[in-house]
Design a protein around this motif. Structure first.
Motif, PDB file in Angstrom:
ATOM      1  N   THR A 305       0.836  -1.194   0.000  1.00 23.41           N
ATOM      2  CA  THR A 305       0.000   0.000   0.000  1.00 23.41           C
ATOM      3  C   THR A 305       0.874   1.248   0.000  1.00 23.41           C
ATOM      4  OG1 THR A 305      -0.153  -0.002   2.428  1.00 23.41           O
ATOM      5  CG2 THR A 305      -1.862  -1.188   1.214  1.00 23.41           C
ATOM      6  N   VAL A 306       0.273   2.367  -0.416  1.00 24.08           N
ATOM      7  CA  VAL A 306       1.017   3.619  -0.571  1.00 24.08           C
ATOM      8  C   VAL A 306       0.206   4.753   0.043  1.00 24.08           C
ATOM      9  CG1 VAL A 306       1.891   5.293  -2.259  1.00 24.08           C
ATOM     10  CG2 VAL A 306       2.210   2.827  -2.650  1.00 24.08           C
ATOM     11  N   ALA A 307       0.871   5.632   0.774  1.00 17.65           N
ATOM     12  CA  ALA A 307       0.201   6.776   1.395  1.00 17.65           C
ATOM     13  C   ALA A 307      -0.420   7.674   0.334  1.00 17.65           C
ATOM     14  CB  ALA A 307       1.193   7.567   2.237  1.00 17.65           C
ATOM     15  N   ALA A 308      -1.554   8.279   0.695  1.00 14.60           N
ATOM     16  CA  ALA A 308      -2.283   9.131  -0.245  1.00 14.60           C
ATOM     17  C   ALA A 308      -1.487  10.353  -0.654  1.00 14.60           C
ATOM     18  CB  ALA A 308      -3.613   9.552   0.384  1.00 14.60           C
ATOM     19  N   ALA A 309      -0.488  10.732   0.131  1.00 18.76           N
ATOM     20  CA  ALA A 309       0.297  11.935  -0.157  1.00 18.76           C
ATOM     21  C   ALA A 309       1.112  11.802  -1.447  1.00 18.76           C
ATOM     22  CB  ALA A 309       1.222  12.247   1.012  1.00 18.76           C
ATOM     23  N   TYR A 310       1.392  10.579  -1.891  1.00 18.26           N
ATOM     24  CA  TYR A 310       2.141  10.397  -3.133  1.00 18.26           C
ATOM     25  C   TYR A 310       1.227  10.664  -4.329  1.00 18.26           C
ATOM     26  CZ  TYR A 310       5.971   8.299  -0.503  1.00 18.26           C
ATOM     27  OH  TYR A 310       7.011   8.085   0.367  1.00 18.26           O
ATOM     28  N   ASP A 311       1.699  11.495  -5.259  1.00 14.80           N
ATOM     29  CA  ASP A 311       0.872  11.820  -6.423  1.00 14.80           C
ATOM     30  C   ASP A 311       1.137  10.830  -7.560  1.00 14.80           C
ATOM     31  OD1 ASP A 311       3.221  12.617  -7.794  1.00 14.80           O
ATOM     32  OD2 ASP A 311       3.027  14.672  -7.046  1.00 14.80           O
ATOM     33  N   ASP A 312       0.492  11.068  -8.683  1.00 14.88           N
ATOM     34  CA  ASP A 312       0.591  10.136  -9.803  1.00 14.88           C
ATOM     35  C   ASP A 312       1.973  10.137 -10.449  1.00 14.88           C
ATOM     36  OD1 ASP A 312      -2.028   9.395  -9.430  1.00 14.88           O
ATOM     37  OD2 ASP A 312      -2.830  10.800 -10.914  1.00 14.88           O
ATOM     38  N   ASP A 313       2.794  11.139 -10.144  1.00 16.06           N
ATOM     39  CA  ASP A 313       4.149  11.194 -10.697  1.00 16.06           C
ATOM     40  C   ASP A 313       5.188  10.571  -9.763  1.00 16.06           C
ATOM     41  OD1 ASP A 313       3.323  12.543 -13.016  1.00 16.06           O
ATOM     42  OD2 ASP A 313       3.360  14.478 -11.958  1.00 16.06           O
ATOM     43  N   ALA A 314       4.737  10.021  -8.649  1.00 20.80           N
ATOM     44  CA  ALA A 314       5.669   9.447  -7.679  1.00 20.80           C
ATOM     45  C   ALA A 314       6.463   8.300  -8.309  1.00 20.80           C
ATOM     46  CB  ALA A 314       4.896   8.951  -6.461  1.00 20.80           C
ATOM     47  N   LYS A 315       7.716   8.190  -7.928  1.00 22.28           N
ATOM     48  CA  LYS A 315       8.581   7.114  -8.417  1.00 22.28           C
ATOM     49  C   LYS A 315       8.750   6.105  -7.275  1.00 22.28           C
ATOM     50  CE  LYS A 315      11.023  10.234 -11.564  1.00 22.28           C
ATOM     51  NZ  LYS A 315      10.199   9.853 -12.696  1.00 22.28           N
ATOM     52  N   LEU A 316       7.849   5.140  -7.236  1.00 20.59           N
ATOM     53  CA  LEU A 316       7.816   4.142  -6.171  1.00 20.59           C
ATOM     54  C   LEU A 316       8.090   2.775  -6.779  1.00 20.59           C
ATOM     55  CD1 LEU A 316       4.584   5.377  -4.347  1.00 20.59           C
ATOM     56  CD2 LEU A 316       6.948   6.058  -3.925  1.00 20.59           C
ATOM     57  N   SER A 317       9.127   2.098  -6.293  1.00 18.44           N
ATOM     58  CA  SER A 317       9.512   0.828  -6.910  1.00 18.44           C
ATOM     59  C   SER A 317       9.492  -0.313  -5.899  1.00 18.44           C
ATOM     60  CB  SER A 317      10.896   0.936  -7.549  1.00 18.44           C
ATOM     61  OG  SER A 317      11.914   0.732  -6.597  1.00 18.44           O
ATOM     62  N   LEU A 318       9.448  -1.519  -6.440  1.00 16.18           N
ATOM     63  CA  LEU A 318       9.441  -2.722  -5.608  1.00 16.18           C
ATOM     64  C   LEU A 318      10.766  -2.943  -4.911  1.00 16.18           C
ATOM     65  CD1 LEU A 318       7.581  -5.147  -8.043  1.00 16.18           C
ATOM     66  CD2 LEU A 318       6.638  -3.973  -6.046  1.00 16.18           C
ATOM     67  N   GLY A 319      11.826  -2.332  -5.399  1.00 17.14           N
ATOM     68  CA  GLY A 319      13.113  -2.477  -4.730  1.00 17.14           C
ATOM     69  C   GLY A 319      14.269  -2.108  -5.631  1.00 17.14           C
ATOM     70  N   ARG A 320      15.439  -2.096  -5.022  1.00 10.90           N
ATOM     71  CA  ARG A 320      16.674  -1.861  -5.767  1.00 10.90           C
ATOM     72  C   ARG A 320      17.774  -2.743  -5.178  1.00 10.90           C
ATOM     73  NH1 ARG A 320      18.891   4.141  -3.918  1.00 10.90           N
ATOM     74  NH2 ARG A 320      18.505   3.936  -1.674  1.00 10.90           N
ATOM     75  N   PRO A 321      18.813  -3.085  -5.969  1.00 10.53           N
ATOM     76  CA  PRO A 321      19.807  -4.084  -5.557  1.00 10.53           C
ATOM     77  C   PRO A 321      20.981  -3.463  -4.802  1.00 10.53           C
ATOM     78  CG  PRO A 321      20.112  -3.554  -7.852  1.00 10.53           C
ATOM     79  CD  PRO A 321      18.966  -2.711  -7.387  1.00 10.53           C
ATOM     80  N   TRP A 322      20.983  -3.621  -3.511  1.00  9.58           N
ATOM     81  CA  TRP A 322      22.073  -3.097  -2.687  1.00  9.58           C
ATOM     82  C   TRP A 322      23.298  -4.010  -2.809  1.00  9.58           C
ATOM     83  CZ3 TRP A 322      22.465  -3.956   3.239  1.00  9.58           C
ATOM     84  CH2 TRP A 322      23.546  -3.207   3.765  1.00  9.58           C
ATOM     85  N   GLN A 323      24.430  -3.431  -3.086  1.00  6.46           N
ATOM     86  CA  GLN A 323      25.742  -4.084  -3.125  1.00  6.46           C
ATOM     87  C   GLN A 323      25.942  -5.063  -4.288  1.00  6.46           C
ATOM     88  OE1 GLN A 323      26.552  -5.680   0.798  1.00  6.46           O
ATOM     89  NE2 GLN A 323      27.055  -3.682   1.635  1.00  6.46           N
ATOM     90  N   THR A 324      24.967  -5.226  -5.170  1.00  5.67           N
ATOM     91  CA  THR A 324      25.223  -5.993  -6.395  1.00  5.67           C
ATOM     92  C   THR A 324      25.766  -4.989  -7.407  1.00  5.67           C
ATOM     93  OG1 THR A 324      23.471  -7.548  -5.866  1.00  5.67           O
ATOM     94  CG2 THR A 324      24.220  -7.533  -8.129  1.00  5.67           C
ATOM     95  N   PHE A 325      27.022  -4.624  -7.191  1.00  3.93           N
ATOM     96  CA  PHE A 325      27.612  -3.488  -7.883  1.00  3.93           C
ATOM     97  C   PHE A 325      28.529  -3.912  -9.020  1.00  3.93           C
ATOM     98  CE2 PHE A 325      27.484  -1.000  -3.614  1.00  3.93           C
ATOM     99  CZ  PHE A 325      26.130  -0.746  -3.800  1.00  3.93           C
ATOM    100  N   ALA A 326      28.566  -3.070 -10.037  1.00  6.70           N
ATOM    101  CA  ALA A 326      29.588  -3.178 -11.076  1.00  6.70           C
ATOM    102  C   ALA A 326      30.884  -2.558 -10.552  1.00  6.70           C
ATOM    103  CB  ALA A 326      29.119  -2.464 -12.337  1.00  6.70           C
ATOM    104  N   GLN A 327      31.952  -2.729 -11.306  1.00  5.31           N
ATOM    105  CA  GLN A 327      33.240  -2.188 -10.874  1.00  5.31           C
ATOM    106  C   GLN A 327      33.267  -0.669 -11.076  1.00  5.31           C
ATOM    107  OE1 GLN A 327      35.631  -4.181  -9.426  1.00  5.31           O
ATOM    108  NE2 GLN A 327      36.514  -2.220  -8.838  1.00  5.31           N
ATOM    109  N   TYR A 328      33.739   0.039 -10.075  1.00  5.93           N
ATOM    110  CA  TYR A 328      33.919   1.483 -10.190  1.00  5.93           C
ATOM    111  C   TYR A 328      34.983   1.915  -9.196  1.00  5.93           C
ATOM    112  CZ  TYR A 328      30.865   1.556  -6.049  1.00  5.93           C
ATOM    113  OH  TYR A 328      30.322   1.326  -4.811  1.00  5.93           O
ATOM    114  N   THR A 329      35.422   3.125  -9.338  1.00  3.09           N
ATOM    115  CA  THR A 329      36.385   3.713  -8.403  1.00  3.09           C
ATOM    116  C   THR A 329      35.662   4.773  -7.590  1.00  3.09           C
ATOM    117  OG1 THR A 329      38.218   3.349  -9.929  1.00  3.09           O
ATOM    118  CG2 THR A 329      38.561   4.962  -8.167  1.00  3.09           C
ATOM    119  N   GLN A 330      35.825   4.722  -6.278  1.00  2.23           N
ATOM    120  CA  GLN A 330      35.210   5.723  -5.414  1.00  2.23           C
ATOM    121  C   GLN A 330      36.272   6.726  -4.975  1.00  2.23           C
ATOM    122  OE1 GLN A 330      33.804   4.625  -1.385  1.00  2.23           O
ATOM    123  NE2 GLN A 330      31.881   5.628  -1.918  1.00  2.23           N
ATOM    124  N   VAL A 331      35.961   7.994  -5.146  1.00  4.28           N
ATOM    125  CA  VAL A 331      36.868   9.065  -4.751  1.00  4.28           C
ATOM    126  C   VAL A 331      36.236   9.821  -3.586  1.00  4.28           C
ATOM    127  CG1 VAL A 331      38.062  11.162  -5.488  1.00  4.28           C
ATOM    128  CG2 VAL A 331      37.723   9.274  -7.113  1.00  4.28           C
TER     129      VAL A 331
END
Length: 528
Positions: A305-331
């Motif tokens: 369920t989603v709170a009524a405060a979110y409008d039709d343009d809200a970007k709400l997703s089922l999830g995102r992958p934490w730490q399944t990362f590609a190679q990169y350099t962090q500065v």
């Protein structure tokens, strides 16, 4: 454990054998159990025709970061008993932590805390196995709410060292209102509310949202019945590759990554509510960092369920992958902030080679406000401040089966042509049942040897029939000096110290023999 180390695990003679699951992260070496190559997080069958010590050896080069060892006997374990103490203004103990500290428990002689409804403003750590938090109102119409207000600012110095901003800034790994430590195998809760007030009651202005965990489970065989977990960012943290968590009914509320971690967690008939937060029009239900051997987060017949405060343009997703990362350099810059460069989406990040984020939704009701893309990639900022994809797509395991809308109508995958990362499938009733059985078996909930048999769902105290008839015991020491409604700051002397390491060894007796169940659990002192 460095290469060359041998750990001897005591096991008891028992009919039917047993399984051993070694939990942790390998950094290079080979693991052998009783002379056979094994992987972390996978149950391995061993013979138990005699009481003996089974060698676990780390061979080759590198090390094992060991978080736990679990033994499940197929047969021959003693029947569980329990003993009950009361917590509340007129109970044997006035604080939950005092009751935990004063009483012993094990999986074969469980400690049940019968808690009077009310607010308990304390930060709690459970370190002993076989503990139950039970609402004294078995209808749970009156709430038992455990609440505190700690958080993580995610502030770092130029060397990447975490810099607390005040005494309540403990980092994601330590800020939980209630922490179920790695040694607290078999923890259960009935009709309990776990709440982090940070961003919920206080610090609610736009721009103040930050990680603030309500419940952190680090143990195996955690069972939550008709309980509520309330927070905003990072509400429920299920930790420990190979650990099993069963959320039976109940309610979880948050905004960003509010169910996350690497344990195997099964949610049956749970409501997941995307709460509103000032200035935000986006959110993520999950953020799994499942290991490759794990099944991950499974949501079965849940209601999103989603709170009524979110409008039709809200970007709400089922999830995102934490730490399944590609190679990169962090500065990292002098002020502690960081950015990424040299992102190579075709190469797996060498720091997270064993991470393969997994989330499955089965036969669940989906809010119409969830984006048609369904999932999100993980992004980081580049030097210009632009969000860039840093996800290693090939290792992400996101799936959605037989989802339906608020009216009960099945969603047609043909209407969702741009699903990000995951898959979307329509199943009939027989296929749903088959998929459910497949997932439960893979998660380790079942009747086979070495699997944890799930509760039957009855209320109250169905998981252990002794809960309702346990013998009351008298307190062995005073039950604290503050009422459940006392301010959290006034209870600082009752708050447990959460150090960098906990080592727990649990020995379980079997009839006529001294058993062996060795749990070795080490908590890493690092910030998310």
């Amino acid at each position: 454990m460095n290469a060359g180390t041998i750990l001897y695990i005591p096991v008891a003679q028992a009919e039917g054998g047993a399984t051993v699951t070694v939990k942790g992260q390998l950094y290079g070496p080979t693991l052998k159990l009783d002379g056979t190559d094994i992987t972390t997080g996978t149950a391995v069958t061993i013979a138990t025709d005699s009481t003996r010590y089974v060698p676990l050896s780390v061979e080759g080069t590198g090390s094992l970061y060991l978080t736990g060892i679990a033994i499940d006997y197929a047969a021959g374990s003693p029947a569980a008993t329990s003993h009950t103490v009361t917590v509340g203004p007129n109970g044997q103990y006035r604080t939950i932590q005092a009751a935990l500290d004063a009483n012993d428990s094990s999986e074969t002689d469980r400690l049940v805390l019968k808690i009077t409804p009310g607010d308990y403003r304390e930060k709690i750590t459970v370190t002993k196995p076989g503990v139950t938090f039970a609402n004294a109102d078995v209808t749970a119409k009156r709430a038992v709410t455990i609440r505190a207000s700690y958080y993580s600012s995610n502030t770092f110095d130029a060397d990447g060292k975490f810099v607390p901003q005040d005494e309540f800034d403990l980092g994601t790994n330590k800020c939980a209102t209630v922490t179920i430590g790695a040694g607290a195998t078999g923890f259960s809760a009935y009709g309990i509310t776990f709440q982090n007030d940070y961003n919920v009651v206080d610090h609610t202005a736009a721009g103040e949202q930050t990680p603030a965990v309500a419940l952190n489970t680090q143990a195996d065989k955690v069972y939550l019945k008709n309980s509520r977990i309330i927070g905003r960012q990072d509400t429920l943290y299920v930790q420990g590759a190979g650990n099993r968590v069963y959320v039976d009914g109940g309610y979880i509320e948050g905004t960003v990554d509010f169910v996350f971690g690497d344990a195997n967690a099964y949610f049956a008939g749970t409501e997941l509510h995307m709460a509103a937060f000032a200035g935000k029009n986006n959110g993520y239900f999950t953020a799994a960092n499942t290991k490759k051997s794990g099944v991950g987060l499974v949501f079965d017949r849940c209601n999103l369920t989603v709170a009524a405060a979110y409008d039709d343009d809200a970007k709400l997703s089922l999830g995102r992958p934490w730490q399944t990362f590609a190679q990169y350099t962090q500065v990292r810059k002098g002020d502690g902030s960081s950015y990424v460069t040299g992102v190579d989406l075709g190469t797996k990040n060498s720091a997270y080679t064993d991470t393969s984020s997994a989330v499955t939704y089965l036969d669940s009701t989906m809010s119409s406000k969830i984006t048609k893309n369904r999932w999100n990639v993980w992004t980081s900022k580049n030097q210009s401040g632009k969000s860039v994809d840093v996800t290693f797509h090939d290792d992400v395991r996101f799936a959605e089966y037989a989802s339906h809308d608020e009216t009960g109508a099945l969603l047609d995958p043909a209407d969702y042509k741009n699903v990000v990362l995951g898959s979307m499938s329509a199943l009939d009733e027989a296929q749903v049942q088959a998929k459910r059985a497949e997932l439960l078996a893979a998660l380790g909930f079942g009747s086979a040897a070495g699997q944890w048999v799930v509760p039957d769902g009855a209320w109250p105290f169905a998981y252990d029939p002794n809960y309702s008839t346990g013998t009351d015991v008298q307190p062995t020491q005073p039950g604290g000096n503050a009422s459940p409604n006392a301010d959290s700051a006034a209870k600082a002397d009752t708050m447990p110290e959460t150090g960098s390491a906990i080592i727990a060894v649990v020995v379980v007796a079997v009839p006529l023999l001294v058993a062996g169940l060795a749990l070795v659990a080490v908590r890493r002192n690092r910030q998310q």
